[in-house]
Design an enzyme around this catalytic site. Sequence first.
Site, PDB file in Angstrom:
ATOM      1  N   LYS A   1       0.833  -1.205   0.000  1.00 57.81           N
ATOM      2  CA  LYS A   1       0.000   0.000   0.000  1.00 57.81           C
ATOM      3  C   LYS A   1       0.868   1.255   0.000  1.00 57.81           C
ATOM      4  CE  LYS A   1      -3.746  -2.455   2.303  1.00 57.81           C
ATOM      5  NZ  LYS A   1      -4.387  -2.815   3.587  1.00 57.81           N
TER       6      LYS A   1
ATOM      7  N   GLN B   1      -4.938  -1.786   9.560  1.00 56.60           N
ATOM      8  CA  GLN B   1      -4.690  -3.092   8.959  1.00 56.60           C
ATOM      9  C   GLN B   1      -5.199  -4.213   9.861  1.00 56.60           C
ATOM     10  OE1 GLN B   1      -3.306  -3.682   5.843  1.00 56.60           O
ATOM     11  NE2 GLN B   1      -3.903  -5.792   6.242  1.00 56.60           N
TER      12      GLN B   1
ATOM     13  N   ASP C   1     -11.320   2.392   3.701  1.00 58.98           N
ATOM     14  CA  ASP C   1     -11.699   0.987   3.536  1.00 58.98           C
ATOM     15  C   ASP C   1     -13.193   0.815   3.302  1.00 58.98           C
ATOM     16  OD1 ASP C   1      -9.555  -0.773   3.484  1.00 58.98           O
ATOM     17  OD2 ASP C   1      -9.303  -0.759   5.656  1.00 58.98           O
TER      18      ASP C   1
END
Length: 272
Positions: free
Chosen positions: A47, A91, A114
């Site tokens: 990422k 995460q 997200d």
Amino acid sequence: MILDGKIVSEKVLTVVKDKVNKMSKKPHLVVILVGDDPASHIYVKNKRIAAEKVGIKSTIIEFPNTIQEQELLNKIKELNANPDVTGILVQMPLPEHIDKNNIINTISPKKDVDGFTPENVGKLTIGMEPYYYPATPQGILMLLDEYNIKLEGADVVVIGRSNIVGKPMCQMLLKRNATVTNCHSYTKDIDNKIKTADIVISAVGKKIVRCKMVKKNSVVVDVGIFKDNNGQLTGDVDFDYVVDSTSYISPVPGGVGPMTIASLMFNASKVY
């Protein structure tokens, strides 16, 4: 024909880079990483590399497994209040002593790249426009659109009902006027349901679509990725046996994975 996520993701990243280059103030994505899970570290590294590639500022904040939930919540609240931070990503997975729902619920919906917060999920569910769509389902739609695969009126089977892929995938397909069947571990006669589908999207993390289970000229999207008994990366679909029955199929690796990263960068380039 192969649904090539590597090629399509590069196209998406180029669009994002052009968009970011025109911004006077660059987006700033903060990724929170807890613990030393090897896979999580690889995902976060990928990422960061993608963010740098498109000109998005990225910051990784690492905490040990022993961090207490309240300390993590306080950090998220701090980032919510920081106008320099435009996107926040925690995460997963998190240590067992931390309630992931509390963590997700604390992220500002306008910084939830997200697309996991209740406000973004709720808007998606009732047909409103969320601030962000979940990255993997959004990436899958980008991939299908690139190959001009028609969704309107298509019979689509989604295997798996996770909050990350299965459930939002169904909602996003319904929004595109597809007819959706969601299969899971309690589904009866799953083989025949797969055989009737124009499009099959599998996201369960185990080999489930085998041999001649799919309809001739169907489209198969494999979201699963794990290591087989020989240590090789594989997916939910028995590719070699299924490929000849399909018109389009995504490989593992090189299919949905790159699209998820590209989709996340697409989200991170939005600044509310």
